[in-house]
Scaffold this motif. Structure first.
Motif, PDB file in Angstrom:
ATOM      1  N   LYS A 146       0.830  -1.203   0.000  1.00 25.60           N
ATOM      2  CA  LYS A 146       0.000   0.000   0.000  1.00 25.60           C
ATOM      3  C   LYS A 146       0.868   1.258   0.000  1.00 25.60           C
ATOM      4  O   LYS A 146       2.035   1.243   0.371  1.00 25.60           O
ATOM      5  CB  LYS A 146      -0.904   0.022   1.229  1.00 25.60           C
ATOM      6  N   LYS A 147       0.266   2.365  -0.428  1.00 30.55           N
ATOM      7  CA  LYS A 147       0.954   3.657  -0.412  1.00 30.55           C
ATOM      8  C   LYS A 147       0.669   4.351   0.917  1.00 30.55           C
ATOM      9  O   LYS A 147      -0.462   4.727   1.201  1.00 30.55           O
ATOM     10  CB  LYS A 147       0.468   4.525  -1.576  1.00 30.55           C
ATOM     11  N   LEU A 148       1.717   4.487   1.700  1.00 28.70           N
ATOM     12  CA  LEU A 148       1.592   5.048   3.027  1.00 28.70           C
ATOM     13  C   LEU A 148       2.375   6.346   3.139  1.00 28.70           C
ATOM     14  O   LEU A 148       3.488   6.456   2.639  1.00 28.70           O
ATOM     15  CB  LEU A 148       2.111   4.055   4.071  1.00 28.70           C
ATOM     16  N   CYS A 149       1.811   7.319   3.819  1.00 30.01           N
ATOM     17  CA  CYS A 149       2.468   8.620   3.978  1.00 30.01           C
ATOM     18  C   CYS A 149       2.850   8.875   5.425  1.00 30.01           C
ATOM     19  O   CYS A 149       2.115   8.522   6.352  1.00 30.01           O
ATOM     20  CB  CYS A 149       1.535   9.737   3.510  1.00 30.01           C
ATOM     21  N   SER A 150       4.018   9.475   5.613  1.00 33.77           N
ATOM     22  CA  SER A 150       4.437   9.976   6.907  1.00 33.77           C
ATOM     23  C   SER A 150       5.323  11.190   6.662  1.00 33.77           C
ATOM     24  O   SER A 150       5.515  11.591   5.517  1.00 33.77           O
ATOM     25  CB  SER A 150       5.171   8.911   7.715  1.00 33.77           C
ATOM     26  N   VAL A 151       5.850  11.757   7.743  1.00 35.66           N
ATOM     27  CA  VAL A 151       6.645  12.972   7.624  1.00 35.66           C
ATOM     28  C   VAL A 151       8.123  12.675   7.847  1.00 35.66           C
ATOM     29  O   VAL A 151       8.492  11.927   8.749  1.00 35.66           O
ATOM     30  CB  VAL A 151       6.156  14.028   8.641  1.00 35.66           C
ATOM     31  N   THR A 152       8.951  13.250   7.014  1.00 39.79           N
ATOM     32  CA  THR A 152      10.398  13.080   7.119  1.00 39.79           C
ATOM     33  C   THR A 152      10.886  13.509   8.498  1.00 39.79           C
ATOM     34  O   THR A 152      10.531  14.567   8.994  1.00 39.79           O
ATOM     35  CB  THR A 152      11.118  13.924   6.056  1.00 39.79           C
ATOM     36  N   GLY A 153      11.692  12.649   9.128  1.00 42.44           N
ATOM     37  CA  GLY A 153      12.252  12.973  10.425  1.00 42.44           C
ATOM     38  C   GLY A 153      11.408  12.535  11.598  1.00 42.44           C
ATOM     39  O   GLY A 153      11.781  12.759  12.752  1.00 42.44           O
ATOM     40  N   SER A 154      10.270  11.891  11.347  1.00 43.02           N
ATOM     41  CA  SER A 154       9.397  11.435  12.431  1.00 43.02           C
ATOM     42  C   SER A 154       9.721   9.998  12.805  1.00 43.02           C
ATOM     43  O   SER A 154      10.232   9.223  11.992  1.00 43.02           O
ATOM     44  CB  SER A 154       7.921  11.531  12.013  1.00 43.02           C
ATOM     45  N   THR A 155       9.415   9.615  14.042  1.00 46.56           N
ATOM     46  CA  THR A 155       9.607   8.227  14.458  1.00 46.56           C
ATOM     47  C   THR A 155       8.599   7.313  13.771  1.00 46.56           C
ATOM     48  O   THR A 155       8.839   6.119  13.617  1.00 46.56           O
ATOM     49  CB  THR A 155       9.449   8.090  15.980  1.00 46.56           C
TER      50      THR A 155
ATOM     51  N   ASN B  68       4.885   0.798   0.654  1.00 43.82           N
ATOM     52  CA  ASN B  68       5.404   1.844  -0.240  1.00 43.82           C
ATOM     53  C   ASN B  68       5.324   3.166   0.520  1.00 43.82           C
ATOM     54  O   ASN B  68       4.333   3.888   0.441  1.00 43.82           O
ATOM     55  CB  ASN B  68       4.575   1.888  -1.524  1.00 43.82           C
ATOM     56  N   LEU B  69       6.376   3.472   1.276  1.00 42.86           N
ATOM     57  CA  LEU B  69       6.368   4.645   2.141  1.00 42.86           C
ATOM     58  C   LEU B  69       6.772   5.895   1.385  1.00 42.86           C
ATOM     59  O   LEU B  69       7.804   5.942   0.723  1.00 42.86           O
ATOM     60  CB  LEU B  69       7.319   4.430   3.317  1.00 42.86           C
ATOM     61  N   GLN B  70       5.946   6.932   1.507  1.00 41.85           N
ATOM     62  CA  GLN B  70       6.242   8.222   0.902  1.00 41.85           C
ATOM     63  C   GLN B  70       6.274   9.264   2.017  1.00 41.85           C
ATOM     64  O   GLN B  70       5.330   9.379   2.791  1.00 41.85           O
ATOM     65  CB  GLN B  70       5.182   8.580  -0.140  1.00 41.85           C
ATOM     66  N   GLU B  71       7.377   9.990   2.107  1.00 45.17           N
ATOM     67  CA  GLU B  71       7.557  10.951   3.186  1.00 45.17           C
ATOM     68  C   GLU B  71       7.413  12.385   2.672  1.00 45.17           C
ATOM     69  O   GLU B  71       8.126  12.796   1.771  1.00 45.17           O
ATOM     70  CB  GLU B  71       8.928  10.747   3.838  1.00 45.17           C
ATOM     71  N   PHE B  72       6.473  13.125   3.264  1.00 48.15           N
ATOM     72  CA  PHE B  72       6.246  14.523   2.945  1.00 48.15           C
ATOM     73  C   PHE B  72       6.834  15.388   4.054  1.00 48.15           C
ATOM     74  O   PHE B  72       7.270  14.891   5.084  1.00 48.15           O
ATOM     75  CB  PHE B  72       4.748  14.808   2.804  1.00 48.15           C
ATOM     76  N   ASP B  73       6.806  16.708   3.857  1.00 44.20           N
ATOM     77  CA  ASP B  73       7.357  17.587   4.884  1.00 44.20           C
ATOM     78  C   ASP B  73       6.335  17.983   5.940  1.00 44.20           C
ATOM     79  O   ASP B  73       6.701  18.448   7.022  1.00 44.20           O
ATOM     80  CB  ASP B  73       7.983  18.842   4.256  1.00 44.20           C
ATOM     81  N   THR B  74       5.034  17.804   5.665  1.00 43.23           N
ATOM     82  CA  THR B  74       3.999  18.115   6.655  1.00 43.23           C
ATOM     83  C   THR B  74       2.902  17.054   6.620  1.00 43.23           C
ATOM     84  O   THR B  74       2.637  16.452   5.577  1.00 43.23           O
ATOM     85  CB  THR B  74       3.342  19.486   6.410  1.00 43.23           C
ATOM     86  N   TYR B  75       2.243  16.853   7.771  1.00 42.08           N
ATOM     87  CA  TYR B  75       1.147  15.893   7.840  1.00 42.08           C
ATOM     88  C   TYR B  75      -0.075  16.384   7.082  1.00 42.08           C
ATOM     89  O   TYR B  75      -0.869  15.582   6.589  1.00 42.08           O
ATOM     90  CB  TYR B  75       0.772  15.634   9.307  1.00 42.08           C
ATOM     91  N   SER B  76      -0.243  17.692   6.991  1.00 42.93           N
ATOM     92  CA  SER B  76      -1.411  18.227   6.281  1.00 42.93           C
ATOM     93  C   SER B  76      -1.397  17.810   4.814  1.00 42.93           C
ATOM     94  O   SER B  76      -2.442  17.517   4.230  1.00 42.93           O
ATOM     95  CB  SER B  76      -1.458  19.743   6.411  1.00 42.93           C
TER      96      SER B  76
END
Length: 279
Positions: free
Chosen positions: A147-156, A169-177
């Protein structure tokens, strides 16, 4: 009402033990916002885009982290609180370079982070969960493979998921919004971070009936107050303020005001949490 046990006595006893363990080392407290430092201003790092925790709308700041920060600042004798945006990946640098004195930004205490900064608290314990579309069949981490999962860069949160589900399939954005928006549009399957943060997004008007929190937390996130490495004097002052906030009921009021509207149930077994010793 959100139900929980106070545990203020235990909170105070642990603080006392922590202060004894700290000794008389001020850890350079004169460079911080507390621990003997003068002045009425304090710079506090928070999130600007987390409803219910740290949200900036115009010149107004709201959320649980904001309420706790304002309370602590007042107890430190600071009358001018200057809020600074603290994205997850920049928090250690903001402290190290003196751009902020304290950070209240869903900042989970970890051994890795304690190599760079010190922590007061914790002042809240949350759990990592998933935010998905209301018609999603995802019920937990085991359903994220492929699955395509989103989280924020630098988070645990991102690190936890990589270990839990190697096939995601992890995709890291700069904000949760940005993550929440992508999930709502069907571009991503889920967003993962602390359940407190997810509840805030699910409660927003634009996401009501569109997004939901799965409700199966799979980690423990201990929110600490980030401060300059080794500043035990400031740590002790912050812990004293946190203890008072629990004892006088202000902590309860902040929890109810910020999490109650989202229908989020605080775990009474872990909150309010016992304080760590300053070091």
């Amino acid at each position: 009402m959100i139900t929980r046990r106070i545990g203020a006595a235990a909170f105070t006893l642990v603080l006392a033990a922590g202060l004894a363990a700290c000794g008389s080392d001020d850890g350079g407290g004169d460079d911080g916002a507390g621990g003997g430092a003068g002045g009425e201003s304090i710079k506090v790092g928070i999130k600007f885009d987390q409803p219910g925790l740290g949200l900036k709308e115009g010149n107004t700041y709201t959320g649980f982290d904001v309420d706790v920060a304002n309370y602590v600042a007042k107890e430190l004798g600071k009358t001018d609180v200057q809020f600074v945006q603290a994205p997850s990946k920049q928090r250690e640098d903001l402290i190290a370079t003196g751009q902020v004195d304290l950070i209240f930004a869903t900042y989970s205490i970890t051994d890795e982070r304690k190599q760079k900064v010190s922590f007061a608290g914790p002042y809240f314990i949350a759990g990592q969960d998933l935010l998905v579309a209301t018609d999603s069949t995802i019920k937990g981490p085991k359903d994220l493979d492929g699955k395509k999962l989103c989280s924020v860069t630098g988070s645990t949160s991102a690190d936890n998921v990589k270990k839990e589900v190697p096939g995601v399939n992890l995709q890291e954005f700069d904000t949760y919004s940005k993550c929440a928006e992508a999930v709502s549009k069907g571009q991503l399957d889920a967003l993962t971070t602390d359940d407190t943060i997810l509840a805030g997004y699910a409660a927003q008007d634009q996401y009501k009936g569109t997004l939901k929190v799965v409700g199966a937390p799979f980690s423990e996130e201990r929110y600490g107050v980030g401060l300059k490495k080794g500043d035990t004097a400031l740590c002790e002052d912050v812990n004293k303020a946190l203890t008072k906030m629990v004892e006088d009921g202000a902590w309860d009021k902040a929890v109810e005001a910020n999490f109650g509207p989202a229908g989020f149930k605080v775990d009474a077994k872990t909150n309010p949490p016992k304080l760590d010793a300053c070091s």
